[in-house]
Design a protein around this motif. Structure first.
Motif, PDB file in Angstrom:
ATOM      1  N   SER A  70      45.869  -0.745  10.536  1.00  0.00           N
ATOM      2  CA  SER A  70      45.409   0.478  11.187  1.00  0.00           C
ATOM      3  C   SER A  70      45.802   0.480  12.662  1.00  0.00           C
ATOM      4  O   SER A  70      45.825  -0.564  13.325  1.00  0.00           O
ATOM      5  CB  SER A  70      43.893   0.596  11.061  1.00  0.00           C
ATOM      6  OG  SER A  70      43.396   1.627  11.877  1.00  0.00           O
ATOM      7  N   GLN A  71      46.106   1.653  13.181  1.00  0.00           N
ATOM      8  CA  GLN A  71      46.392   1.831  14.605  1.00  0.00           C
ATOM      9  C   GLN A  71      45.290   2.620  15.310  1.00  0.00           C
ATOM     10  O   GLN A  71      45.441   3.044  16.453  1.00  0.00           O
ATOM     11  CB  GLN A  71      47.735   2.534  14.781  1.00  0.00           C
ATOM     12  CG  GLN A  71      48.921   1.776  14.200  1.00  0.00           C
ATOM     13  CD  GLN A  71      50.220   2.558  14.303  1.00  0.00           C
ATOM     14  OE1 GLN A  71      50.399   3.372  15.210  1.00  0.00           O
ATOM     15  NE2 GLN A  71      51.124   2.325  13.367  1.00  0.00           N
ATOM     16  N   ALA A  72      44.172   2.819  14.595  1.00  0.00           N
ATOM     17  CA  ALA A  72      43.092   3.629  15.150  1.00  0.00           C
ATOM     18  C   ALA A  72      42.409   2.917  16.320  1.00  0.00           C
ATOM     19  O   ALA A  72      42.338   1.689  16.363  1.00  0.00           O
ATOM     20  CB  ALA A  72      42.066   3.948  14.071  1.00  0.00           C
ATOM     21  N   ALA A 100      49.093  10.103  15.296  1.00  0.00           N
ATOM     22  CA  ALA A 100      49.992  10.710  14.305  1.00  0.00           C
ATOM     23  C   ALA A 100      51.031   9.684  13.858  1.00  0.00           C
ATOM     24  O   ALA A 100      51.343   8.726  14.571  1.00  0.00           O
ATOM     25  CB  ALA A 100      50.670  11.930  14.922  1.00  0.00           C
ATOM     26  N   ASN A 101      51.522   9.893  12.659  1.00  0.00           N
ATOM     27  CA  ASN A 101      52.564   9.025  12.094  1.00  0.00           C
ATOM     28  C   ASN A 101      52.102   7.571  11.936  1.00  0.00           C
ATOM     29  O   ASN A 101      52.906   6.638  11.961  1.00  0.00           O
ATOM     30  CB  ASN A 101      53.838   9.070  12.950  1.00  0.00           C
ATOM     31  CG  ASN A 101      54.372  10.480  13.105  1.00  0.00           C
ATOM     32  OD1 ASN A 101      54.450  11.229  12.119  1.00  0.00           O
ATOM     33  ND2 ASN A 101      54.705  10.860  14.324  1.00  0.00           N
ATOM     34  N   ALA A 102      50.789   7.389  11.775  1.00  0.00           N
ATOM     35  CA  ALA A 102      50.209   6.063  11.572  1.00  0.00           C
ATOM     36  C   ALA A 102      49.633   5.980  10.164  1.00  0.00           C
ATOM     37  O   ALA A 102      49.404   7.003   9.514  1.00  0.00           O
ATOM     38  CB  ALA A 102      49.123   5.807  12.607  1.00  0.00           C
ATOM     39  N   GLY A 137      37.527  -2.406   9.609  1.00  0.00           N
ATOM     40  CA  GLY A 137      38.046  -1.596   8.522  1.00  0.00           C
ATOM     41  C   GLY A 137      38.770  -2.403   7.477  1.00  0.00           C
ATOM     42  O   GLY A 137      39.031  -3.600   7.647  1.00  0.00           O
ATOM     43  N   TRP A 138      39.109  -1.722   6.372  1.00  0.00           N
ATOM     44  CA  TRP A 138      39.877  -2.374   5.320  1.00  0.00           C
ATOM     45  C   TRP A 138      41.198  -2.906   5.868  1.00  0.00           C
ATOM     46  O   TRP A 138      41.609  -4.030   5.547  1.00  0.00           O
ATOM     47  CB  TRP A 138      40.126  -1.394   4.177  1.00  0.00           C
ATOM     48  CG  TRP A 138      41.039  -1.942   3.117  1.00  0.00           C
ATOM     49  CD1 TRP A 138      42.373  -1.727   2.968  1.00  0.00           C
ATOM     50  CD2 TRP A 138      40.669  -2.848   2.076  1.00  0.00           C
ATOM     51  NE1 TRP A 138      42.865  -2.418   1.901  1.00  0.00           N
ATOM     52  CE2 TRP A 138      41.845  -3.120   1.321  1.00  0.00           C
ATOM     53  CE3 TRP A 138      39.479  -3.448   1.686  1.00  0.00           C
ATOM     54  CZ2 TRP A 138      41.846  -3.962   0.206  1.00  0.00           C
ATOM     55  CZ3 TRP A 138      39.467  -4.282   0.577  1.00  0.00           C
ATOM     56  CH2 TRP A 138      40.648  -4.542  -0.147  1.00  0.00           C
TER      57      TRP A 138
END
Length: 878
Positions: free
Chosen positions: A784-786, A806-808, A865-866
């Protein structure tokens, strides 16, 4: 100057008129000793001058075992295998857990006052002494029978008093031989049954012997108000929030005169600016039931179940006055509503209506707040609030436990949770089935308990205790069996009509009224993990009182009670089709996940197992409620999950653990039970909408997106829809669109309903397996890039925002928590408006956490996260 004098006179009069009515609890400063160490009689022990040498501090309300635990005489029976090391009453004999409890207090009666002692619950028998005098003429017995004594004449003239209570265990303690309720003989008492062990708990070693509920002192004038009863009649079909036609309020109360002369006065109450009164005379040494004139309440604010409307409550103040002076006061919160139960000819089961509108029941089975009876207002509030947050609307109080306490009902009133209250019996102990674990045959067990009159007396008393709560909706005779006919018949035909008469009585929890299946027979279940399609395709019982599954928490939860050496993940074998399970997990009643973890990859350790179990948990309970909702009013009128909470550290059937830490079950239900919900049927690949409100819903934009593991989003459709009230509607089949996309490594399916402001009113994300039934894509998902930020928005409220560029890749299944920065332990309880959330590429989501701040502690937010490692986020101040 004149105005000031008038004001002072008015204030003084207010104080004087209320001076006689007082109530307080005797909670702290109790002492105790086992009867084996104290051979003096109660008349001596209760004398204020008697020395309490070697006595220990006692927990009241509480039990012998909670007192022993507080004094570090036993280990915590909720941890590891500790419970095995506490002596069981079946082996020690009853004297071992027979205790004296003593409390000194200051009180005296002024002229014209009466003083009363109330014991709301003692398990099982007791004698009560005050200042050298025995108060009860005969041994008091029964866990559910309240006691009241007029102690005016027994109070010390100095005001220094001593109360002494000797508490005896249940008459029959039962052999905890591993059966449901042990050998079943615990049911010979009028008490709870789980204390001899069940499939979700080990035995409670003292069988919860003790003064387990509140002890209070009440001061009144010459008349004591008892058991006020408020009935609200709401005719017709009502709409939440609308201008209402009048409701009728009917009020009665018992007036007790313990004195030697008649007492004349006025019984009155006030409600929403209305005053209703009646002049009465109560004869000496008698109790008179008084019916007040009916009140027509104009444009009432109605009480509605969760999800359907507001839970408005009125304050009703009742008083008995004599010559302008208040003798006694009772304060009651009134929810104006009417419960109806009628027959649904389509489902062939009863359906529940509130204020003329039928309500689809989405419920949970409740055992008890704490297996050792350590109750608190705060815990009740937290647990019932969790059920509100699951978007449920009913709790069933299982018959092997107890009549729930008024404080529980107050929480249910507050959060809009209807209650189905069982009386005290179960098919397991009371003879429904042949059972080699039981000491007696079915014919003998069918006659339990030993004292039927005590059962009926206790039932009448408990009905009076809780009948005013608007949340109480259904009475139930017993769990999976009727009560003996000489108990059930007077209870159903005489006692309940006389003392209540406003609620449905169902003779037992899966009777034909609730659970008659058109395909034949009645029952409940199934239990354990089910294929998701089964919840949609398999027609179970139309008002299913028990259907259940798993509930293991994550590693944070497991580490609270599992010793380090036993933190071993269950290991599933495809060859044997069985799990290898650690002995401590088994002792804590683990129910198997079997092969259902395997599609996410074999668990490498306990932490990994707990993480993957949450995906199973979420999917199971979301699908359960979606499947039932898909067939509401067609196959079903309601469903009650077995079960939604544990009062012990058991490893099954719970949406949050004993320590009040929620797992993904809670949020799977939160999604699947939301009042307006868009959902995907895995059996026929159709998208449907369920509207579990009373309103027609217009101008909803349905948006369906497919997302691959890299985060590429493909819109499958976007269409305006509408749906009528209390309805399920199939919208579109998407089988062709998703079959190819999911074939290789699975996919994500995003379903959203947007209002005209383009805000989501339902947002539901599914993770679909590949063609082999495995989640191969999830196992190799990109990181994840969040990013996450947190800020305080009010005292005890934190807002967390997750942003995914976006685009992640999709930021999948993020678990939020509030954490102590020093210990890294979760702060409990915390209430989240959502959790285990996922964020699509280019989007953000916000979650609000609510908690009780602690002095000197500045928490941080944990996000894990997962496809994201745990990170701790500082909270920006407001």
């Amino acid at each position: 100057m004149t105005n000031l004098r008038t004001l002072l006179f008015f204030v003084t009069c207010l104080w004087a008129t209320a001076a006689d009515a007082q109530r307080y609890e005797l909670r702290d400063s109790w002492q105790c000793i086992p009867v084996s160490k104290m051979k003096e009689p109660g008349t001596t022990i209760s004398s204020p001058g008697f020395a309490l040498k070697s006595w220990l501090p006692a927990v009241v309300p509480g039990t012998v075992l909670t007192t022993m635990l507080a004094n570090k005489q036993v280990p915590d029976p909720f941890l590891g295998m500790n419970n095995k090391h506490i002596p069981d009453i079946f082996n020690t004999g009853k004297e071992y857990y027979t205790y004296w409890f003593v409390r000194d207090f200051e009180e005296k009666a002024d002229a014209g006052q009466e003083v009363w002692l109330h014991l709301r619950g003692v398990n099982y028998s007791c004698d009560v002494f005050l200042n050298g005098k025995k108060l009860n003429a005969k041994l008091h017995s029964g866990m559910f029978l309240r006691q009241t004594y007029n102690i005016t004449a027994h109070l010390s003239k100095t005001g220094k008093n001593r109360l002494a209570v000797i508490v005896y265990p249940p008459d029959v303690v039962g052999n905890p031989n591993g059966g449901q309720g042990g050998d079943g003989t615990i049911a010979r008492n009028v008490s709870h049954q789980y204390v001899a062990g069940w499939d979700w708990i080990q035995p409670i070693r003292d069988r919860n012997t003790g003064i387990w509920d509140k002890v209070t002192i009440e001061k009144t004038g010459k008349i004591n108000i008892k058991n006020p009863h408020v009935v609200t009649l709401v005719p017709g079909k009502r709409t939440p929030g609308a201008t209402q036609q009048p409701a009728t309020i009917r009020v009665t109360a018992e007036l007790e005169n313990p004195g030697n002369v008649p007492q004349k006065g006025i019984l009155q109450y006030s409600l929403d600016g209305n005053r209703v009164s009646k002049e009465v005379t109560v004869q000496p040494h008698s109790t008179l039931e008084v019916k007040l004139p009916d009140l027509s309440l104009k444009n009432p604010k109605l009480w509605w179940p969760n999800g359907y409307g507001a839970q408005d409550l009125y304050d009703l103040k009742m008083q008995f006055t004599q010559a302008g002076k208040v003798s006694d006061t009772e304060d009651i919160q009134v929810g104006v509503r009417e419960i109806q139960a009628d027959w649904n000819t389509t489902t062939r089961s009863k359906q529940i209506s509130v204020n003329g509108q039928r309500v689809f029941i989405k419920g949970g089975n409740w055992i008890i707040s704490d297996a050792m009876l350590r109750f608190s207002d705060e815990r009740y509030n937290a647990e019932v609030r969790f059920h509100r947050d699951m978007n449920l609307n009913l709790l069933r109080i299982w018959g092997g436990a107890l009549t729930e306490r008024p404080e529980f009902y107050e929480a249910c009133d507050r959060y809009g949770i209807l209650v189905m209250q069982d009386f005290w019996g179960s098919g397991d102990c009371n003879g429904r089935w042949v059972d080699p674990m039981k000491a007696d045959d079915q014919w003998t067990r069918r006659k339990y308990p030993d004292d039927h009159n005590l059962f009926l007396e206790s039932a009448a008393d408990q009905i009076k205790m809780i009948r005013n709560y608007p949340s109480l909706a259904i009475w139930c005779g017993g769990n999976e069996i009727t009560l003996p006919v000489d108990i059930m018949t007077p209870l159903r035909d005489s006692i309940l009509p006389a003392l209540d008469g406003t609620r449905w009585f169902v003779d037992y929890s899966n009777s034909d009224d609730m659970s008659f299946n058109a395909l034949g027979g009645n029952g409940d279940g199934p239990y354990g993990i089910q294929p998701l399609t089964r919840f949609w395709n398999y027609r179970t019982w139309p008002f299913n009182s028990e259907i259940g599954s798993v509930g293991v928490g994550d590693h944070h939860s497991l580490e609270r009670f599992l010793p380090e050496a036993n933190r071993i993940a269950p290991a599933y074998s495809a060859e044997t089709r069985r799990e290898k399970v650690d002995s401590v997990w088994q002792y804590h009643k683990y129910i198997g996940y079997d092969h259902h973890i395997e599609p996410y990859g074999k668990a490498t350790d306990m932490r990994d197992f707990g993480k993957k179990a949450q995906l199973v948990n979420y999917d199971q309970y979301r699908a359960l409620m979606e499947g039932f909702s898909a067939h509401m009013w067609d196959w079903y009128t309601g469903v009650i999950i077995w079960k939604t909470q544990n009062p012990w550290t058991a490893l099954r059937g719970q949406m949050y653990d004993y320590y009040l830490d929620p797992n993904a079950c809670l949020y799977g239900l939160h999604s699947g039970s939301e009042p307006l919900h868009v959902m995907y049927n895995p059996a026929d690949t159709a998208v449907a909408i369920v509207n579990n409100t009373f309103k027609h819903q217009y101008d909803l934009m349905l948006v369906i997106d497919a997302i691959d593991m890299k985060g590429n989003v493909k819109q499958l459709t976007q269409v305006f829809v509408e749906i009528g009230p209390s309805t399920t509607r199939k919208i579109i089949d998407i089988n062709r669109e998703i079959r190819e996309m999911a074939k290789k490594e699975g996919m994500f399916l995003s379903l959203r309903l947007l209002n005209l402001d383009k805000k989501p009113v339902s947002d539901n994300l599914y993770w679909l397996p590949d063609a082999t039934g495995n989640h191969s894509g999830l196992q190799a998902m990109p990181k994840s890039q969040a990013t996450a930020t947190a800020r305080t928005i009010a005292k005890g409220k934190v807002e967390v925002t997750l942003k995914n560029p976006a685009n992640a890749p999709l930021a999948f299944f993020n678990r939020l928590a509030l954490v102590d920065p020093n210990t890294k332990q979760r702060i409990l309880p915390v209430f989240y408006d959502d959790n285990y959330i996922s964020v699509l590429p280019g989007e953000s989501k916000t979650v609000v956490m609510e908690y009780t701040p602690q002095s000197g502690l500045v928490p941080v937010v944990s996000v894990e996260g997962w496809n994201a490692e745990e990170q701790l986020i500082q909270i920006a101040e407001k």
